[in-house]
Design a protein around this motif. Structure first.
Motif, short mmCIF file in Angstrom:
data_model
loop_
_atom_site.label_atom_id
_atom_site.label_comp_id
_atom_site.label_asym_id
_atom_site.label_seq_id
_atom_site.Cartn_x
_atom_site.Cartn_y
_atom_site.Cartn_z
N LYS A 81 0.02 -10.42 -34.06
CA LYS A 81 1.30 -10.71 -34.72
C LYS A 81 1.56 -9.88 -35.99
O LYS A 81 2.67 -9.38 -36.17
CB LYS A 81 1.38 -12.21 -35.03
N PRO A 82 0.55 -9.68 -36.88
CA PRO A 82 0.84 -8.89 -38.09
C PRO A 82 1.16 -7.41 -37.82
O PRO A 82 1.69 -6.73 -38.69
CB PRO A 82 -0.47 -8.98 -38.90
N MET A 83 0.85 -6.91 -36.63
CA MET A 83 1.07 -5.50 -36.31
C MET A 83 2.46 -5.22 -35.74
O MET A 83 2.82 -4.06 -35.53
CB MET A 83 0.02 -5.02 -35.30
N LEU A 84 3.20 -6.28 -35.46
CA LEU A 84 4.49 -6.13 -34.79
C LEU A 84 5.62 -6.70 -35.64
O LEU A 84 5.43 -7.69 -36.34
CB LEU A 84 4.47 -6.88 -33.45
N PRO A 85 6.82 -6.08 -35.56
CA PRO A 85 7.97 -6.71 -36.20
C PRO A 85 8.15 -8.11 -35.60
O PRO A 85 7.89 -8.31 -34.41
CB PRO A 85 9.14 -5.79 -35.83
N GLU A 86 8.58 -9.05 -36.41
CA GLU A 86 8.65 -10.45 -35.99
C GLU A 86 9.43 -10.64 -34.69
O GLU A 86 8.99 -11.34 -33.77
CB GLU A 86 9.27 -11.30 -37.10
N HIS A 87 10.60 -10.00 -34.59
CA HIS A 87 11.44 -10.18 -33.39
C HIS A 87 10.76 -9.59 -32.14
O HIS A 87 10.98 -10.06 -31.02
CB HIS A 87 12.81 -9.54 -33.58
N VAL A 88 9.95 -8.55 -32.33
CA VAL A 88 9.22 -7.94 -31.21
C VAL A 88 8.11 -8.88 -30.77
O VAL A 88 7.91 -9.12 -29.58
CB VAL A 88 8.66 -6.55 -31.61
N HIS A 104 14.16 -1.25 -19.83
CA HIS A 104 15.03 -2.22 -20.50
C HIS A 104 14.24 -3.03 -21.53
O HIS A 104 14.72 -3.28 -22.63
CB HIS A 104 15.70 -3.15 -19.49
N ASP A 105 13.04 -3.47 -21.17
CA ASP A 105 12.25 -4.30 -22.07
C ASP A 105 11.79 -3.52 -23.30
O ASP A 105 11.82 -4.03 -24.42
CB ASP A 105 11.03 -4.89 -21.35
N ARG A 106 11.42 -2.26 -23.12
CA ARG A 106 11.00 -1.45 -24.27
C ARG A 106 12.20 -1.16 -25.18
O ARG A 106 12.09 -1.21 -26.40
CB ARG A 106 10.31 -0.16 -23.80
N PHE A 107 13.36 -0.88 -24.57
CA PHE A 107 14.57 -0.67 -25.37
C PHE A 107 14.92 -1.95 -26.13
O PHE A 107 15.27 -1.90 -27.32
CB PHE A 107 15.75 -0.23 -24.50
N GLU A 108 14.84 -3.09 -25.48
CA GLU A 108 15.15 -4.38 -26.11
C GLU A 108 14.26 -4.62 -27.33
O GLU A 108 14.73 -5.07 -28.38
CB GLU A 108 14.98 -5.52 -25.09
N MET A 109 12.99 -4.27 -27.22
CA MET A 109 12.08 -4.45 -28.35
C MET A 109 12.45 -3.53 -29.51
O MET A 109 12.43 -3.94 -30.67
CB MET A 109 10.62 -4.23 -27.93
N VAL A 110 12.80 -2.27 -29.20
CA VAL A 110 13.20 -1.33 -30.26
C VAL A 110 14.50 -1.81 -30.89
O VAL A 110 14.65 -1.78 -32.12
CB VAL A 110 13.33 0.12 -29.71
N TYR A 111 15.42 -2.29 -30.08
CA TYR A 111 16.69 -2.81 -30.59
C TYR A 111 16.43 -3.97 -31.55
O TYR A 111 16.98 -4.02 -32.66
CB TYR A 111 17.58 -3.25 -29.42
N ARG A 112 15.58 -4.90 -31.14
CA ARG A 112 15.27 -6.06 -31.99
C ARG A 112 14.55 -5.63 -33.27
O ARG A 112 14.79 -6.18 -34.34
CB ARG A 112 14.42 -7.07 -31.22
N ALA A 113 13.65 -4.67 -33.14
CA ALA A 113 12.86 -4.21 -34.30
C ALA A 113 13.73 -3.53 -35.34
O ALA A 113 13.45 -3.63 -36.54
CB ALA A 113 11.77 -3.25 -33.83
N THR A 114 14.78 -2.84 -34.92
CA THR A 114 15.60 -2.06 -35.85
C THR A 114 16.87 -2.79 -36.32
O THR A 114 17.56 -2.30 -37.20
CB THR A 114 16.02 -0.72 -35.20
N ALA A 115 17.14 -3.94 -35.75
CA ALA A 115 18.39 -4.66 -36.03
C ALA A 115 18.64 -4.93 -37.51
O ALA A 115 19.78 -4.90 -37.97
CB ALA A 115 18.44 -5.97 -35.24
N ASP A 116 17.58 -5.17 -38.28
CA ASP A 116 17.74 -5.50 -39.70
C ASP A 116 17.75 -4.27 -40.61
O ASP A 116 17.79 -4.41 -41.83
CB ASP A 116 16.62 -6.44 -40.15
N TYR A 117 17.66 -3.07 -40.04
CA TYR A 117 17.59 -1.84 -40.83
C TYR A 117 18.83 -0.99 -40.56
O TYR A 117 18.94 -0.37 -39.50
CB TYR A 117 16.34 -1.04 -40.47
N PRO A 118 19.76 -0.91 -41.52
CA PRO A 118 21.01 -0.18 -41.28
C PRO A 118 20.84 1.31 -40.96
O PRO A 118 21.68 1.89 -40.29
CB PRO A 118 21.80 -0.35 -42.58
#
Length: 192
Positions: A174-181, A53-67
């Motif tokens: 921090k610079p290596m990760l999407p902000e929401h992740v 769930h936590d890994r999926f949540e991070m991917v979800y947050r990372a991709t949210a701004d990319y249609p």
């Protein structure tokens, strides 16, 4: 619609993953990229692997701004251990209007001949391959295969293992990760 499937544990997803996926979405004939989060094998429990769930949540947050990028947890409900061929068959049945292709690094292409039913995968699906610096340009038996497409995506030498280790050592990643992740990892105190 042509969907590129980018499989991984994404433990955690980092900017390298996003750069490659976005490059595939923008510079190939793929319409969307689905990040297929691989579940933790019940047979190989690793302390450093976050819960599904936590890994999926991070991917979800990372991709949210990319249609053109999407998080996908399709494998969470499949019997384990699972094989790519089973996921492809399931997706094709569930979404018959889509065409599914695989996205993989050169390192994975070299071992494709060891995958379960790899001939069937190649018969029915295209594979988009991105370069890996550490691999050099070693020829494989698939180099001239009509369904394998070499994509000159940026070479990313960033790994989730390095990020986890750096967090454990108290380094700033921090610079290596999407902000929401980054915010989610920090809030949940993961990998410390």
């Amino acid at each position: 619609m042509k969907i590129g499937l980018y499989f991984g544990t994404f433990n955690p997803i980092h900017i390298g993953h996003l750069i490659i996926a976005n490059h595939m979405a923008e510079h190939s004939d793929l319409d969307q990229i689905w990040f297929v989060v691989t579940p933790q094998s019940p047979f190989k429990v690793k302390a450093s692997m976050l819960d599904n769930h936590d890994r999926f949540e991070m991917v979800y947050r990372a991709t949210a701004d990319y249609p053109k990028l999407r998080a996908n947890d399709i494998e969470f409900g499949m019997p384990q251990p699972n094989y790519t061929i089973n996921t492809l068959a399931y997706l094709q049945e569930k979404f018959p209007m889509h065409e599914f292709a695989l996205i993989m690094g050169e390192d994975n292409l070299k071992s494709l001949h060891k995958w379960k039913n790899y001939e069937l995968i190649l018969a029915n699906h295209h594979i988009y391959v991105y370069p890996r610096l550490s691999e050099g340009s070693v020829e494989t038996q698939f180099d001239q295969h009509p369904k394998i497409h070499q994509v000159s995506a940026p070479i990313m030498e960033l790994s989730s293992t390095f990020i986890r280790q750096s967090i454990k050592e108290g380094k700033n990643v921090k610079p290596m990760l999407p902000e929401h992740v980054w915010e989610y990892l920090d809030e949940m105190n993961f990998y410390r």
